[in-house]
Enzyme design. Structure first.
Site: not given
Length: 587
Positions: A392, A410
Site C-alpha cells: 500500500t 493500494t
C-alpha cells in the site's frame, strides 16, 4: 550527509539488519544495535506547506502545485496520479483507498471512501475449492480476485468538492512521466525483483516491468509506459467517464473477461464514492481523527489509545519492556475484536460507538496482567451487542492555510494481482483477498475474518488502512499514515505515541524501531534495533519474539509554531518530504 544520501545509507543498513528472521523463546544473546536512525535524520522544514510521499518525484510535483497556488487537495490529487507512474507497486489507478480531508476555514474533516467494491456477480463461496478449502492462488493472482477500482473516482471526487485547480492540469505531470519516462532507482529494481515471478506470469506486466529475459529492470533504466500515458491522456480529456464508461473501461473489462474474470461495464458504471463521518477520540489532550469502517484502522487506533491512556507510558519510557508489554496486550485484544466486529457498514452494523468507548477500554485493561503475557487462545472478541484491509502507500499534504490531506491507497499486494490490463498500462488489484473468503480462516496477512466481512456483491472489503490527523487546540498537529497490510494500525499507533507520549520530533518518531502483534498468530514481530535486555524481559513475561523485516513506511507532517516538519520514512529509500519554497530542481 544530505538527507537523500542518508536515506540510501540507512536503507542499506536496514536491509542488512532485517535479512534474517529469528524466532526466540529463550534469552537472546545478540549484541544490541548501536546505529540509530534518529542520529542521522532531521525533519524537512517549511513555512509554505509540505508534501511527503514514498517517491521524491511525486512529492516534488505536489509541492509545485502548492507553489503555484493550489491547496492541499489539489496537491494530493497530483501526487496520487503521479505515484501511479513512479511507484507502480502501490501507486495506482486500478486500486482504491481512503482519504481524510481537513478544511481549516470551517474546521471540518471529511472521510472519503473510495475503497474497491465486489463485482455484481461475486458471491460468498466464490473462492472455495470443491473440498471447501480457499483457493489462495486465484485470490492472489487470478482475474476473479479483482475488485472494482475506486482510485480515479475518489481522486476526482476530492478535487471537484474540495480542490481549486483543473483535473487535466493536475494529470499533466504524470502524463509526461509515463510518456517520456523516468530513471529507475535501486528501490525500483529491488521491488521488480521481489515481484518478478508474478509479473512474469502476465505478458503485459512482463513487457513493461521486466527485461526481455524476464529479469527485473535495473536501476538507471528509463522506464517508459506508453499505454499508461494513453490512459492518463484519456482521463485528462474525459475525466472519470473515460475509466468507468469509456474506452479505458472497455479495454479493462475486455481483458478481464477474456481471462475468465467476472467484472462488467455495469460494475464500473455503478461504482460510487462515499463520504463518511470520521471516527474521533481523545488522547492526552489531543484529538485523534481517523478513517471509519470499512477501514478497521481508525476504530482500533482509537480503541488502543483509550486503553493505553491510563498507563504512565512517558514514565515507563520509550520502548521499555513495560511500555511494549502494555501495547502488545492491548493490540492482542483490539485485533481479536477486529476479527469479529468489523466490516462494510453499508452491509453490517458495526459497533463503532462501543468499540470507541472509554468504558469498554476499562474492560480491556482489567483483562491485562502487567506481569505476564495472555496467550491469544484465551483472548476472544468482546461480547458487543447492537451491531451498528503486502503493499500500500500513504502520503500526507498540508498547505499554508492549514488544510490537510491524509491519503492511503493500494492495490493490496505489491503490484496487486501482477496483471496489467492490455492496452491500458493499468495494474489490477487483488482486493477480493481482503474479504473473508471463508469466515473464520485467515487472509494473506494472517488476519481472521467473520461473517461481517464475507463476500457479497457491491460490498467493500475490510481494510487496515489508517490515514490519520491529530489535532491540538482546533488545529492540525500531525498528519500520518502507512502501508503494511495488517501492521498498518500498529505502525500508526507507535508513530502517534512516539510524538505525544515521548515528545519526539516527527522524523525521530518515524525512525524508531517498530513491533507488531495481531492476536493470531500468537507471536510478536520486531524490527531490529531493540535492546536485547528488553527482548529478554518480554520473553520472560511469556511473549514469543520474532525478529523480521521492516514494518510500515510512514509519511508524516507535524505542524508546530508556524513550521511544517516533514518526515519521509527511511525504510523505503527514495521517498521525499518537500516544501514548496525548497524546490531546488523541477521534477
Amino acid at each position: 550527509m544530505s538527507i537523500k544520501c542518508a536515506s540510501l545509507f540507512a536503507a542499506s543498513l536496514l536491509s542488512l539488519s532485517f535479512a534474517s528472521t529469528v524466532q526466540a523463546a529463550v534469552p537472546l544473546a545478540a549484541p544490541e544495535a548501536r546505529f540509530s536512525l534518529s542520529d542521522v535524520f532531521s525533519p524537512e522544514l517549511s513555512r509554505q506547506g509540505m508534501v511527503v510521499s514514498e517517491e521524491d518525484i511525486a512529492s516534488r510535483i505536489g509541492a509545485e502545485v502548492l507553489r503555484n497556488g493550489g491547496n492541499a487537495v489539489d496537491a494530493a490529487v497530483a501526487v496520487g496520479i503521479a505515484l501511479a507512474v513512479v511507484l507502480p507497486e502501490a501507486g495506482n489507478l486500478g486500486g482504491g483507498g481512503f482519504m481524510l480531508v481537513h478544511l481549516a476555514k470551517s474546521n471540518k474533516t471529511i472521510a472519503i471512501d473510495y475503497r474497491e467494491m465486489a463485482p455484481g456477480k461475486a458471491h460468498r463461496d466464490m473462492f472455495l475449492n470443491a473440498d471447501g478449502s480457499v483457493d489462495r492462488d486465484e485470490l492472489a493472482r487470478g482475474w476473479t480476485g479483482i475488485g472494482v477500482p475506486g482510485t480515479v473516482a475518489g481522486l476526482h471526487h476530492a478535487l471537484e468538492k474540495y480542490g481549486t485547480m483543473k483535473w487535466a492540469d493536475l494529470i499533466k505531470p504524470a502524463i509526461a512521466l509515463a510518456k517520456e519516462g523516468f530513471v529507475l532507482k535501486p528501490a525500483h529494481e529491488e521491488s521488480f525483483a521481489r515481484a518478478q515471478s508474478r509479473l512474469g506470469r502476465n505478458a503485459e506486466s512482463k513487457r513493461i516491468f521486466l527485461d526481455p529475459e524476464g529479469k527485473a529492470l535495473p536501476f538507471g533504466t528509463k522506464l517508459v509506459q506508453a499505454d499508461l500515458a494513453w490512459s492518463l491522456t484519456e482521463l485528462a480529456k474525459e475525466g472519470p467517464k473515460a475509466f468507468y464508461q469509456g474506452e479505458i473501461g472497455k479495454r479493462l473489462i475486455a481483458d478481464i473477461q477474456a481471462n475468465g474474470g467476472i467484472m462488467t461495464m455495469d460494475d464500473l458504471a455503478q461504482y460510487k464514492v462515499v463520504e463518511r463521518e470520521p471516527v474521533r477520540g481523545d488522547y492526552r489532550g489531543y484529538q485523534i481523527v481517523s478513517m471509519p469502517p470499512p477501514s478497521s484502522g481508525g476504530v482500533h487506533l482509537i480503541q488502543m489509545l483509550n486503553v493505553l491512556e491510563a498507563y504512565d507510558i512517558k514514565e515507563w519510557g520509550l520502548n521499555s519492556a513495560q511500555t511494549i508489554h502494555a501495547m502488545i496486550e492491548t493490540e492482542r485484544r483490539a485485533y481479536a475484536d477486529r476479527s469479529q466486529h468489523l466490516g462494510d457498514p453499508d452491509f453490517f452494523k458495526v459497533p463503532v460507538s462501543q468499540l470507541l468507548s472509554k468504558k469498554y477500554a476499562e474492560t480491556i485493561r482489567a483483562q491485562i496482567n502487567m506481569q505476564r503475557a495472555t496467550p491469544s487462545v484465551l483472548v476472544q472478541p468482546g461480547d458487543l451487542e447492537g451491531y451498528e484491509s503486502p503493499q500500500t502507500t500513504h502520503y500526507s499534504v498540508m498547505d499554508k492555510d492549514g488544510n490537510a490531506v491524509a491519503n492511503t491507497y493500494t492495490l493490496n499486494w505489491s503490484y496487486g494481482t501482477g496483471l496489467t490490463a492490455k492496452g491500458t498500462g493499468i495494474l489490477l488489484n487483488n482486493e477480493m483477498d481482503d474479504f473473508s473468503a471463508k469466515p473464520g480462516t485467515t487472509n494473506a496477512y494472517g488476519l481472521v475474518g467473520a461473517e461481517a466481512n464475507a463476500v457479497q456483491p457491491r460490498k467493500r472489503p475490510l481494510s487496515s488502512m489508517t490515514p490519520t490527523i491529530v489535532m491540538k487546540d482546533g488545529k492540525v498537529f500531525l498528519v500520518t499514515g502507512s502501508p503494511g497490510g495488517s501492521t498498518i494500525i500498529t505502525t500508526v499507533l507507535q508513530t502517534v505515541m512516539n510524538v505525544i507520549d515521548h515528545a519526539l520530533n516527527v522524523q525521530a518518531a518515524t525512525n524508531q524501531p517498530r513491533f507488531h502483534h495481531q492476536w493470531r498468530p500468537d507471536w510478536v514481530r520486531f524490527e531490529a534495533g531493540f535492546s536485547v535486555d528488553t527482548l529478554n524481559a518480554l520473553t520472560a513475561k511469556g511473549h514469543l519474539i520474532q525478529i523480521g523485516s521492516p514494518l510500515g513506511t510512514t509519511e508524516s507532517i507535524m505542524y508546530r509554531d508556524g513550521v511544517f516538519h516533514g518526515a519521509a520514512d527511511p525504510r523505503r529509500a527514495g521517498g521525499g518530504a518537500v516544501g514548496p519554497e525548497h524546490l531546488q530542481y523541477s521534477w
